[in-house]
Design an enzyme around this catalytic site. Structure first.
Site, PDB file in Angstrom:
ATOM      1  N   GLY A 120       0.856  -1.195   0.000  1.00  0.00           N
ATOM      2  CA  GLY A 120       0.000   0.000   0.000  1.00  0.00           C
ATOM      3  C   GLY A 120       0.886   1.236   0.000  1.00  0.00           C
ATOM      4  O   GLY A 120       2.111   1.148   0.156  1.00  0.00           O
ATOM      5  N   LEU A 121       0.244   2.371  -0.149  1.00  0.00           N
ATOM      6  CA  LEU A 121       0.969   3.647  -0.235  1.00  0.00           C
ATOM      7  C   LEU A 121       1.717   3.964   1.057  1.00  0.00           C
ATOM      8  O   LEU A 121       1.407   3.406   2.120  1.00  0.00           O
ATOM      9  CB  LEU A 121      -0.032   4.776  -0.506  1.00  0.00           C
ATOM     10  N   SER A 122       2.645   4.899   0.969  1.00  0.00           N
ATOM     11  CA  SER A 122       3.301   5.412   2.166  1.00  0.00           C
ATOM     12  C   SER A 122       2.218   6.105   3.016  1.00  0.00           C
ATOM     13  O   SER A 122       1.385   6.832   2.485  1.00  0.00           O
ATOM     14  CB  SER A 122       4.385   6.426   1.744  1.00  0.00           C
TER      15      SER A 122
ATOM     16  N   SER B 257       5.971  -1.723  -2.149  1.00  0.00           N
ATOM     17  CA  SER B 257       6.013  -2.690  -3.264  1.00  0.00           C
ATOM     18  C   SER B 257       4.963  -2.324  -4.322  1.00  0.00           C
ATOM     19  O   SER B 257       3.981  -3.040  -4.496  1.00  0.00           O
ATOM     20  CB  SER B 257       5.839  -4.125  -2.760  1.00  0.00           C
TER      21      SER B 257
ATOM     22  N   SER C 123      -0.217   4.603   4.430  1.00  0.00           N
ATOM     23  CA  SER C 123      -1.521   3.928   4.307  1.00  0.00           C
ATOM     24  C   SER C 123      -1.896   3.194   5.591  1.00  0.00           C
ATOM     25  O   SER C 123      -3.064   2.888   5.811  1.00  0.00           O
ATOM     26  CB  SER C 123      -1.500   2.937   3.134  1.00  0.00           C
ATOM     27  N   GLY C 124      -0.891   2.896   6.423  1.00  0.00           N
ATOM     28  CA  GLY C 124      -1.176   2.178   7.677  1.00  0.00           C
ATOM     29  C   GLY C 124      -0.496   0.821   7.773  1.00  0.00           C
ATOM     30  O   GLY C 124      -0.766   0.059   8.702  1.00  0.00           O
ATOM     31  N   LYS C 125       0.396   0.514   6.832  1.00  0.00           N
ATOM     32  CA  LYS C 125       1.050  -0.810   6.822  1.00  0.00           C
ATOM     33  C   LYS C 125       1.851  -1.061   8.091  1.00  0.00           C
ATOM     34  O   LYS C 125       1.745  -2.124   8.705  1.00  0.00           O
ATOM     35  CB  LYS C 125       2.025  -0.930   5.621  1.00  0.00           C
ATOM     36  N   SER C 126       2.684  -0.094   8.465  1.00  0.00           N
ATOM     37  CA  SER C 126       3.580  -0.307   9.613  1.00  0.00           C
ATOM     38  C   SER C 126       2.782  -0.460  10.901  1.00  0.00           C
ATOM     39  O   SER C 126       3.084  -1.331  11.727  1.00  0.00           O
ATOM     40  CB  SER C 126       4.565   0.849   9.752  1.00  0.00           C
TER      41      SER C 126
HETATM   42  S1  ADX Z   1       9.302   0.252  -1.976  1.00  0.00           S
HETATM   43  O1  ADX Z   1       8.584   1.007  -2.998  1.00  0.00           O
HETATM   44  O2  ADX Z   1      10.686  -0.057  -2.376  1.00  0.00           O
HETATM   45  O3  ADX Z   1       8.572  -0.958  -1.558  1.00  0.00           O
HETATM   46  P1  ADX Z   1       9.687   0.824   0.797  1.00  0.00           P
HETATM   47  O4  ADX Z   1       8.434   0.325   1.437  1.00  0.00           O
HETATM   48  O5  ADX Z   1      10.903  -0.033   0.885  1.00  0.00           O
HETATM   49  O6  ADX Z   1       9.362   1.235  -0.721  1.00  0.00           O
HETATM   50  O7  ADX Z   1      10.095   2.228   1.457  1.00  0.00           O
HETATM   51  C1  ADX Z   1       9.144   3.221   1.551  1.00  0.00           C
HETATM   52  C2  ADX Z   1       9.534   4.275   2.572  1.00  0.00           C
HETATM   53  O8  ADX Z   1      10.616   5.030   2.090  1.00  0.00           O
HETATM   54  C3  ADX Z   1       8.375   5.231   2.738  1.00  0.00           C
HETATM   55  O9  ADX Z   1       7.586   4.882   3.856  1.00  0.00           O
HETATM   56  C4  ADX Z   1       9.037   6.565   2.935  1.00  0.00           C
HETATM   57  O10 ADX Z   1       9.270   6.759   4.307  1.00  0.00           O
HETATM   58  C5  ADX Z   1      10.386   6.424   2.278  1.00  0.00           C
HETATM   59  N1  ADX Z   1      10.538   7.046   0.945  1.00  0.00           N
HETATM   60  C6  ADX Z   1      11.576   7.875   0.637  1.00  0.00           C
HETATM   61  N2  ADX Z   1      11.527   8.231  -0.657  1.00  0.00           N
HETATM   62  C7  ADX Z   1      10.423   7.638  -1.187  1.00  0.00           C
HETATM   63  C8  ADX Z   1       9.839   7.637  -2.497  1.00  0.00           C
HETATM   64  N3  ADX Z   1      10.384   8.292  -3.524  1.00  0.00           N
HETATM   65  N4  ADX Z   1       8.680   6.927  -2.696  1.00  0.00           N
HETATM   66  C9  ADX Z   1       8.135   6.266  -1.672  1.00  0.00           C
HETATM   67  N5  ADX Z   1       8.655   6.214  -0.412  1.00  0.00           N
HETATM   68  C10 ADX Z   1       9.782   6.892  -0.163  1.00  0.00           C
END
Ligand code: ADX
Length: 213
Positions: free
Chosen positions: A36-38, A110, A40-43
């Site tokens: 899910g999005l940053s 992801s 979104s509540g995953k953690s």
């Molecule tokens: S993933 O897309 O490669 O799966 P992942 O979950 O490991 O991302 O890391 C996401 C975290 O990195 C976010 O919660 C946020 O704090 C940080 N972050 C920093 N830059 C970005 C970006 N460009 N897009 C999304 N998350 C980012």
């Protein structure tokens, strides 16, 4: 077992087998993959669920995107190829733990379907894809780390939901609505899902979610 391997390596079989560990813990090893999005509540969902599982006598570990990017994946950025590699590494780590009978809760944005499908293949058959569904508008309003603001100001490139895509799962094992559902209720839903799939027993129903809040 992966077909990708270094030359001249031999798989080492454990002396403590998966079934023995699963029997002791009363659970089945599995990878619970939260996408899910940053913001979104995953953690939050991962940590609350881990706590409740632990309190009920289970053993779950959390692999959180922000944490694996300290060290294990600290050499990776956020370009599509880097995100793919992030997912690949975490999937293999998760598989190793699941093969030892542990519950592994992964919390990674992801964003690409192809990468998540590969994670499923790596962890097959012990993989559950969970879509943590929260709209980008709500995530941006929450913005706990101020990253959406920075992304809008052009200070962060390729930010998921703003300047990089998020491909929602087409056939997730579970959808948890973290937009309008409280964190505690979301976690209870997830634990009930794990019970339905036979990953944990009925005792999980007595687990108290939210005692760590
Ligand atoms: S993933 O897309 O490669 O799966 P992942 O979950 O490991 O991302 O890391 C996401 C975290 O990195 C976010 O919660 C946020 O704090 C940080 N972050 C920093 N830059 C970005 C970006 N460009 N897009 C999304 N998350 C980012």
């Amino acid at each position: 077992m992966s077909t990708l391997r270094s030359p001249d390596v031999t798989w080492q079989r454990p002396h403590v087998g998966r079934e023995e560990i699963e029997g002791r813990l009363g659970q089945r090893g599995a990878v619970v993959w939260l996408t899910g999005l940053s913001a979104s509540g995953k953690s939050t969902l991962a940590r609350l669920s881990q706590r409740a599982l632990f309190d009920a006598g289970h053993l779950a570990i959390v692999l959180d995107g922000d944490n694996v990017r300290h060290g294990l994946c600290g050499d990776l950025g956020f370009a599509p190829a880097d995100r793919s590699e992030n997912v690949r590494r975490v999937a293999h780590v998760a598989r190793l733990f699941a093969d030892s009978g542990l519950l592994v809760i992964v919390a990674l944005i992801s964003p690409y379907r192809e990468d998540r499908d590969r994670a499923r293949e790596i962890c097959n058959p012990d993989f559950l894809e969970v879509y943590v569904e929260t709209s980008v508008e709500t995530c941006e309003k929450r913005d706990p780390k101020g990253l959406y603001k920075k992304a809008r100001a052009g200070q962060i490139q390729e930010f998921t939901g703003i300047s990089a895509p998020y491909e929602a799962p087409l056939r997730p094992d579970f959808v948890i609505d973290c937009e309008s559902t409280s964190a505690v209720d979301s976690s209870e839903q997830l634990l009930e899902g794990l019970r339905e799939k036979g990953i944990v027993g009925a005792d999980i129903r007595r687990a108290k979610v939210g005692s760590a809040l």
